[in-house]
Design a protein around this motif. Structure first.
Motif, PDB file in Angstrom:
ATOM      1  N   ASN A  12       0.650   7.753  -3.579  1.00  0.00           N
ATOM      2  CA  ASN A  12      -0.439   7.655  -2.585  1.00  0.00           C
ATOM      3  C   ASN A  12      -0.314   8.756  -1.527  1.00  0.00           C
ATOM      4  O   ASN A  12       0.725   9.419  -1.409  1.00  0.00           O
ATOM      5  CB  ASN A  12      -0.390   6.290  -1.887  1.00  0.00           C
ATOM      6  CG  ASN A  12       0.924   6.068  -1.163  1.00  0.00           C
ATOM      7  OD1 ASN A  12       1.994   6.234  -1.751  1.00  0.00           O
ATOM      8  ND2 ASN A  12       0.873   5.737   0.105  1.00  0.00           N
ATOM      9  N   PHE A  59      -0.356   9.484   2.571  1.00  0.00           N
ATOM     10  CA  PHE A  59      -0.214   8.805   3.861  1.00  0.00           C
ATOM     11  C   PHE A  59      -1.462   9.084   4.687  1.00  0.00           C
ATOM     12  O   PHE A  59      -2.167  10.069   4.454  1.00  0.00           O
ATOM     13  CB  PHE A  59       1.036   9.297   4.592  1.00  0.00           C
ATOM     14  CG  PHE A  59       2.300   9.055   3.818  1.00  0.00           C
ATOM     15  CD1 PHE A  59       2.531   7.818   3.232  1.00  0.00           C
ATOM     16  CD2 PHE A  59       3.245  10.049   3.673  1.00  0.00           C
ATOM     17  CE1 PHE A  59       3.702   7.590   2.516  1.00  0.00           C
ATOM     18  CE2 PHE A  59       4.414   9.831   2.959  1.00  0.00           C
ATOM     19  CZ  PHE A  59       4.633   8.595   2.374  1.00  0.00           C
ATOM     20  N   ASP A  60      -1.682   8.211   5.672  1.00  0.00           N
ATOM     21  CA  ASP A  60      -2.830   8.315   6.561  1.00  0.00           C
ATOM     22  C   ASP A  60      -2.812   9.670   7.290  1.00  0.00           C
ATOM     23  O   ASP A  60      -1.858   9.994   7.994  1.00  0.00           O
ATOM     24  CB  ASP A  60      -2.707   7.140   7.558  1.00  0.00           C
ATOM     25  CG  ASP A  60      -3.909   7.008   8.439  1.00  0.00           C
ATOM     26  OD1 ASP A  60      -4.570   8.037   8.696  1.00  0.00           O
ATOM     27  OD2 ASP A  60      -4.185   5.874   8.870  1.00  0.00           O
ATOM     28  N   SER A  94       0.828  -1.221   0.000  1.00  0.00           N
ATOM     29  CA  SER A  94       0.000   0.000   0.000  1.00  0.00           C
ATOM     30  C   SER A  94       0.859   1.266   0.000  1.00  0.00           C
ATOM     31  O   SER A  94       0.363   2.353  -0.263  1.00  0.00           O
ATOM     32  CB  SER A  94      -0.885   0.017   1.245  1.00  0.00           C
ATOM     33  OG  SER A  94      -0.067   0.163   2.407  1.00  0.00           O
ATOM     34  N   TYR A  99       3.004  14.680   0.114  1.00  0.00           N
ATOM     35  CA  TYR A  99       1.570  14.372   0.248  1.00  0.00           C
ATOM     36  C   TYR A  99       0.839  14.872  -0.972  1.00  0.00           C
ATOM     37  O   TYR A  99       0.535  16.070  -1.024  1.00  0.00           O
ATOM     38  CB  TYR A  99       1.066  15.049   1.532  1.00  0.00           C
ATOM     39  CG  TYR A  99      -0.338  14.699   1.961  1.00  0.00           C
ATOM     40  CD1 TYR A  99      -0.606  13.564   2.709  1.00  0.00           C
ATOM     41  CD2 TYR A  99      -1.413  15.537   1.630  1.00  0.00           C
ATOM     42  CE1 TYR A  99      -1.904  13.266   3.116  1.00  0.00           C
ATOM     43  CE2 TYR A  99      -2.702  15.233   2.040  1.00  0.00           C
ATOM     44  CZ  TYR A  99      -2.931  14.109   2.782  1.00  0.00           C
ATOM     45  OH  TYR A  99      -4.220  13.813   3.184  1.00  0.00           O
ATOM     46  N   ASP A 132       1.840   2.724   2.484  1.00  0.00           N
ATOM     47  CA  ASP A 132       1.441   3.606   3.579  1.00  0.00           C
ATOM     48  C   ASP A 132       2.491   3.572   4.702  1.00  0.00           C
ATOM     49  O   ASP A 132       3.359   2.687   4.723  1.00  0.00           O
ATOM     50  CB  ASP A 132       0.056   3.221   4.116  1.00  0.00           C
ATOM     51  CG  ASP A 132      -0.671   4.440   4.693  1.00  0.00           C
ATOM     52  OD1 ASP A 132      -0.002   5.472   4.949  1.00  0.00           O
ATOM     53  OD2 ASP A 132      -1.892   4.371   4.878  1.00  0.00           O
TER      54      ASP A 132
END
Ligand SMILES: Cc1ncc(COP(=O)(O)O)c(C=O)c1O
Length: 361
Positions: free
Chosen positions: A168, A170-171, A139, A161, A141
């Motif tokens: 992607n 990140f959380d 993922s 980001y 992540d």
């Protein structure tokens, strides 16, 4: 006479580095240049004519005026942030350098791996402690425990980001939790946010005094101008203002940014086109058997060769056909990052890749 000893003068951290490699287009004619996450859309003739007309009166005999009222007003409105909370950089690269230059040696620099290489390079020659955060292999992540169990010390985190080169985000909760801990500074580098549907962190500048947000105009069509911005609360920005060189942005760039902020619709259209081309290119890449394509919220797509035996053939094929995409080394040697081009360039790329799959494997 004794010889000049470079190692007596230059820091080991510099001697040990290799210079940043910018792709060399040996025969630019006909090359498919999709390696640097630039925008390949060229502005319309009419916009370029009006632009040339606007900048022609810029006073280049004087030092540049970064505090020009017109420009600051435009940027304050564009980012909904008062001018006291941003500074300009000669690209966001320079701003990354200013941040790292200001740090004490015992602040640990936390950088996801893989991510934008300049965080690492600049931290290294500033002799800072680097901690790589290995991303999840599928993922990409951050590990859920990022920043937890760090019992002591001060940390700075760099988060692209969306992330370059994985595409992607990140959380957000992990990033927010890190911001809640005042032993951390968190840098959210929004170089690619124009291509994503996530909210910017700029609105949290008044909330978190340990947050830094970076922006650049490079990815939406103005890479040649070299203009980036750093946003932060009063405490941090007042320190960065001391380090920033006084005339780091040239007068032509300042005038240009003023013109383009007043004429932003063409960029908006090009951003939309890039997003729709990215989604099309991703669907086409996913249909090819010899690679894995990863979803992206940026203006590039990461791919991985499924079989490491095809690497030499693939590299030769790319070179022969003058296809310039970003390759990587070490752990990432099977990965390539493709910048989204114009519709014609993307079609050409897919046709080449189909040809490779059908005839070279
Ligand atoms: C995540 C990230 N940050 C910053 C930059 C540097 O941008 P600039 O052209 O503003 O120096 C890049 C360029 O590739 C990037 O990928």
């Amino acid at each position: 006479m004794s010889s000049f000893k470079i190692e007596h003068f230059i820091k080991n951290s510099v001697l040990g580095l290799s210079a940043y490699k910018v792709s060399e287009v040996v025969e630019p004619q006909g090359a498919l240049k999709l390696d640097a996450n630039e925008s390949n859309y060229i502005l319309s003739k009419e916009t370029r004519r009006r632009y040339a007309n606007f900048i022609k009166d810029t006073l280049i005999n004087l030092y540049p005026d970064s505090s020009s009222k017109n420009l600051l007003k435009l940027l304050e409105a564009f980012y909904n942030t008062p001018a006291k909370n941003f500074i300009f950089g000669n690209g966001s690269d320079e701003l990354i350098s200013i941040i790292l230059l200001s740090l004490k040696k015992d602040v640990a620099v936390n950088i996801p791996a893989p991510s934008f290489s300049m965080y690492d390079i600049i931290a290294r020659y500033n002799d800072l402690k680097i901690n790589h955060i290995k991303l999840d292999e599928k993922s990409f992540d951050l590990p859920k425990n990022t920043g937890i169990n760090k019992n002591s010390g001060n940390n700075i985190y760099f988060f692209s980001y969306p992330n370059n080169p994985t595409g992607n985000h990140f959380d957000r909760d992990i990033i927010k939790n890190l911001l809640e801990n005042k032993n951390n500074i968190v840098v959210v580098d929004e170089a690619y946010i124009y291509f994503s549907n996530k909210e910017s962190f700029i609105k949290y500048i008044p909330v978190y005094d340990n947050l830094i947000v970076l922006r650049t105009f490079s990815k939406i069509g103005l890479a040649g101008l070299r203009f980036g911005m750093l946003f932060a609360g009063d405490k941090l920005i007042n320190e960065f203002k001391k380090i920033k060189l006084p005339f780091n942005i040239n007068s032509l760039t300042l005038s240009s940014i003023e013109f383009f902020l007043n004429n932003f619709t063409e960029f908006e259209k090009n951003i939309k086109k890039t997003i729709s081309q990215r989604d099309k290119l991703y669907s086409a890449l996913k249909k090819l058997d010899f690679i894995t394509a990863y979803p992206s919220d940026a203006n590039f797509i990461l791919i991985m060769l499924k079989d490491n035996k095809s690497k030499i053939k693939f590299n030769k094929f790319l070179k022969y056909n003058k296809i310039i995409i970003r390759s990587f080394e070490g752990d990432m040697e099977l990965f390539y990052r493709i910048t989204i081009g114009t519709p014609a360039e993307n079609k050409k790329l897919i046709d080449y890749f189909k040809d490779f799959q059908e005839n070279m494997l």
